[in-house]
Write an enzyme that holds these catalytic residues in place. Structure first.
Site, PDB file in Angstrom:
ATOM      1  N   LYS A   1       4.128   2.636   2.081  1.00  0.00           N
ATOM      2  CA  LYS A   1       4.721   1.942   3.235  1.00  0.00           C
ATOM      3  C   LYS A   1       4.579   2.760   4.522  1.00  0.00           C
ATOM      4  O   LYS A   1       4.191   2.218   5.566  1.00  0.00           O
ATOM      5  CB  LYS A   1       6.190   1.639   2.939  1.00  0.00           C
ATOM      6  CG  LYS A   1       6.943   0.940   4.051  1.00  0.00           C
ATOM      7  CD  LYS A   1       8.225   0.308   3.593  1.00  0.00           C
ATOM      8  CE  LYS A   1       9.036   1.115   2.617  1.00  0.00           C
ATOM      9  NZ  LYS A   1       9.391   2.482   3.004  1.00  0.00           N
TER      10      LYS A   1
ATOM     11  N   THR B   1       2.403   5.098   5.106  1.00  0.00           N
ATOM     12  CA  THR B   1       0.974   5.177   5.401  1.00  0.00           C
ATOM     13  C   THR B   1       0.505   3.925   6.133  1.00  0.00           C
ATOM     14  O   THR B   1      -0.232   3.991   7.125  1.00  0.00           O
ATOM     15  CB  THR B   1       0.173   5.366   4.101  1.00  0.00           C
ATOM     16  OG1 THR B   1       0.616   6.561   3.447  1.00  0.00           O
ATOM     17  CG2 THR B   1      -1.317   5.462   4.379  1.00  0.00           C
TER      18      THR B   1
ATOM     19  N   ARG C   1      11.284   7.575  10.311  1.00  0.00           N
ATOM     20  CA  ARG C   1      12.381   8.486   9.978  1.00  0.00           C
ATOM     21  C   ARG C   1      11.847   9.902   9.751  1.00  0.00           C
ATOM     22  O   ARG C   1      10.673  10.104   9.461  1.00  0.00           O
ATOM     23  CB  ARG C   1      13.087   8.019   8.702  1.00  0.00           C
ATOM     24  CG  ARG C   1      13.861   6.728   8.847  1.00  0.00           C
ATOM     25  CD  ARG C   1      14.352   6.239   7.494  1.00  0.00           C
ATOM     26  NE  ARG C   1      13.226   5.917   6.617  1.00  0.00           N
ATOM     27  CZ  ARG C   1      13.313   5.790   5.305  1.00  0.00           C
ATOM     28  NH1 ARG C   1      14.467   5.975   4.695  1.00  0.00           N
ATOM     29  NH2 ARG C   1      12.256   5.482   4.573  1.00  0.00           N
TER      30      ARG C   1
ATOM     31  N   ALA D   1      17.478   4.733   2.109  1.00  0.00           N
ATOM     32  CA  ALA D   1      17.791   3.302   2.070  1.00  0.00           C
ATOM     33  C   ALA D   1      18.503   2.894   0.788  1.00  0.00           C
ATOM     34  O   ALA D   1      19.081   1.818   0.726  1.00  0.00           O
ATOM     35  CB  ALA D   1      16.519   2.480   2.219  1.00  0.00           C
TER      36      ALA D   1
ATOM     37  N   TRP E   1      -5.378   4.280   4.404  1.00  0.00           N
ATOM     38  CA  TRP E   1      -5.344   5.599   3.760  1.00  0.00           C
ATOM     39  C   TRP E   1      -6.720   6.248   3.816  1.00  0.00           C
ATOM     40  O   TRP E   1      -6.860   7.416   4.141  1.00  0.00           O
ATOM     41  CB  TRP E   1      -4.870   5.462   2.310  1.00  0.00           C
ATOM     42  CG  TRP E   1      -4.883   6.752   1.548  1.00  0.00           C
ATOM     43  CD1 TRP E   1      -3.932   7.724   1.535  1.00  0.00           C
ATOM     44  CD2 TRP E   1      -5.934   7.226   0.689  1.00  0.00           C
ATOM     45  NE1 TRP E   1      -4.307   8.769   0.720  1.00  0.00           N
ATOM     46  CE2 TRP E   1      -5.538   8.479   0.191  1.00  0.00           C
ATOM     47  CE3 TRP E   1      -7.165   6.691   0.289  1.00  0.00           C
ATOM     48  CZ2 TRP E   1      -6.323   9.218  -0.684  1.00  0.00           C
ATOM     49  CZ3 TRP E   1      -7.955   7.438  -0.587  1.00  0.00           C
ATOM     50  CH2 TRP E   1      -7.540   8.679  -1.058  1.00  0.00           C
TER      51      TRP E   1
END
Length: 563
Positions: A78, A80, A101, A280, A416
């Protein structure tokens, strides 16, 4: 952590070869002047409050939220995709900025890996960001533990507030995975050492101060929120706050510099703001409101992510962060990988290399539920198929055909391996979704709903559960919180990230289950109530072979073994 094949160098090897620009140049791309930033060396800087105030009347850019399916050991990527998507927008000549974050040292030293992206879609300097960075998490740790010290000192010095030592809800924290600290006893050693009592440690990113840090709108709001923190109760169940202890001022002092957002860059020199880092699964999982709000003033497109799957980070982004900050996202990207979907379809991790279209189409039920969740919020979305080099053409075709048959917009992401170039198709699809799909953003529950009603809504509409059951303790807390006027706060569910249910072994799209709330934690300063479900813990432990054991420094100071 890179989970692709070794055809591409390791994340740290790529990051260490990056041609970074001086942070002054990155700031200039955003029309920030040198006086607008406080530099931490050549490649990191904090943005000043004066700069943020100067851009106050600037038009707001569009927020694109990146979320995912439920994570598996197979990897989703996610962060990436978030970084690669930001780089792709730049390639399309769209002024963009990434808002992420800050990584926690706990998973960095444990097993999960960092949170700076991977391959050719990383934020840099990667080593700094994944380790001490600008010291924000250390400041949060210190502020949290200063409050703990003031609580115990107040009790030792006579306990004028009549704190019941059995009802202290504030824990100490450390930004590491350390199961031995989950339950401790403090104050041993005689009268001069304090008053003995049971205590415990959470990981720093689970601290309410971290949540406040990420939800405060400015320094004044920060001071009010830390003052509202409920640290304990009296024998008569009267809440005691940090303000009652006189601690709100010093906590704000300790956080004054940390609350300024951090400016860095990607491998392709796209600006990125990396600030705040709540998990989370045990917190609300989003970067700071200050960072996202200011990013909207600096760019046309802000690409941000929320932790884990849409059942956790995205739900909390939409019900807590966006609600408190007063904005709505323009689109959502749901990241999925063929490898992870095959695991959700029943394939063991050691058999993921083999082609298995049947398992893929079985596991796609997990993706479908997350899509339905985003649709229930009324938001445009795109599925990002994050390509791994082991994916076969038949598997890629099967997933794309499934998306087409179900009218789910999809784009292949190869960020990626290819960086921004590999995300151009995704960026174009996202812009198309924003322009062609009506945005009818709405919240699934009203703040005026009761605590059980809010949880029933989340459980049924987001998790697909039949309902919610409450322990005796949780039912008593519901009545107590209602009497205190806290029942109008949103709910932050602490739940396993691996399953839509509260049982981590239930992969795919489980049905016929209930969510069990064992207890609540008041996070009044942050502005929500935490509902603890299943056996989720707020202090993780290390694996048998921690990632830390692979890390070292060579004679020239070069770090090796960090992903």
């Amino acid at each position: 952590m890179s989970l692709h094949t070794n055809q591409v160098p390791s994340d740290i090897e790529i990051a260490q070869k990056a041609k970074m620009k001086h942070i002054r140049e990155i700031a200039a791309k955003l029309e920030l002047q040198e006086d607008d930033i406080e530099m931490y060396g050549k490649y990191k800087a904090k943005i000043t409050f004066e700069a943020m105030n100067r851009f106050h009347d600037q038009k707001d850019g569009k927020v694109i939220l990146v979320t995912a399916i439920n994570p598996t050991p197979a990897g989703e990527g996610k962060s990436t995709v978030t970084v690669g998507l930001g780089q792709a927008f730049e390639r399309l000549k769209r002024k963009s900025i990434i808002a992420l974050r800050e990584p926690s040292l706990g998973p960095t030293m444990g097993i999960k890996g960092g949170a700076a992206g991977g391959g050719y879609s990383q934020v840099v300097p990667m080593e700094d960001i994944n380790l001490h960075f600008t010291g924000d998490l250390h400041a949060i740790t210190t502020a949290n533990n200063t409050l703990s010290a003031l609580i115990d000192n107040h009790i030792h010095q006579g306990n004028e507030l009549e704190i019941d030592t059995r009802r202290i809800v504030w824990k100490r924290v450390v930004d590491l995975n350390d199961r031995a600290l989950r339950q401790v006893v403090v104050g041993l050693g005689g009268p001069v050492q304090g008053v003995p009592r049971e205590d415990g440690f959470d990981i720093t990113v689970a601290s309410e101060i971290m949540a406040i840090f990420c939800l405060a709108k400015d320094l004044q709001d920060l001071k009010k929120r830390v003052g509202d923190i409920v640290v304990a109760f009296t024998r008569e169940n009267r809440p005691i706050t940090a303000r009652d202890l006189g601690a709100d001022g010093v906590l704000t002092v300790l956080l004054k510099e940390a609350i300024q957002p951090n400016l860095v860059q990607t491998l392709e020199n796209t600006p990125a703001i990396v600030h705040g880092g709540p998990f989370a699964n045990i917190a609300h999982g989003c970067n700071s409101v200050i960072a996202t709000t200011f990013a909207r003033k600096l760019a046309d497109y802000v690409i941000t992510e929320a932790g884990f799957g849409a059942d956790l980070g995205a739900e909390k982004f939409l019900h807590i962060k966006a609600r408190q900050a007063g904005f709505e996202p323009s689109a959502v990207v749901v990241v999925a990988t063929i490898r992870a979907l095959k695991m959700h379809g029943g394939v063991p991790k050691n058999e993921l290399q083999a082609e298995n279209v049947q398992a893929l189409l079985k596991g796609v039920a997990n993706l479908q539920k997350h899509i339905e969740t985003i649709q229930s919020f009324g938001l445009p979305f795109v599925v990002a198929l994050n390509k791994f080099t082991t994916d076969t053409e038949a598997e890629i075709q099967a997933l794309q055909s499934w998306c087409k048959d179900h009218r789910n917009p999809v784009a292949l992401s190869e960020v990626w391996e290819k960086g921004g170039e590999g995300g151009v198709a995704l960026a174009e699809k996202v812009m198309e979704a924003i322009e062609s799909t009506e945005n009818t953003f709405n919240h699934l529950y009203a703040l005026s709903d009761s605590i059980p009603e809010k949880l029933e809504t989340i459980a049924q509409k987001v998790y697909g559960a039949d309902g919610v059951s409450f322990s005796k303790k949780a039912l008593q807390q519901i009545q107590q919180y209602k009497a205190l006027g806290w029942d109008n706060l949103p709910i932050c569910v602490a739940k396993t990230q691996y399953s839509l249910s509260d049982d981590p072994s239930q992969l795919g799209r489980p049905k016929g289950f209930t969510i069990t709330v064992r207890e609540f934690k008041p996070s009044v300063g942050a502005g929500f109530l935490v509902a603890l479900t299943g056996d989720v813990m707020t202090m993780p432990g290390l694996p048998k072979v921690p990632a830390a054991l692979n890390m070292t420094v060579e004679n020239d100071g070069k770090i090796v073994g960090l992903f």
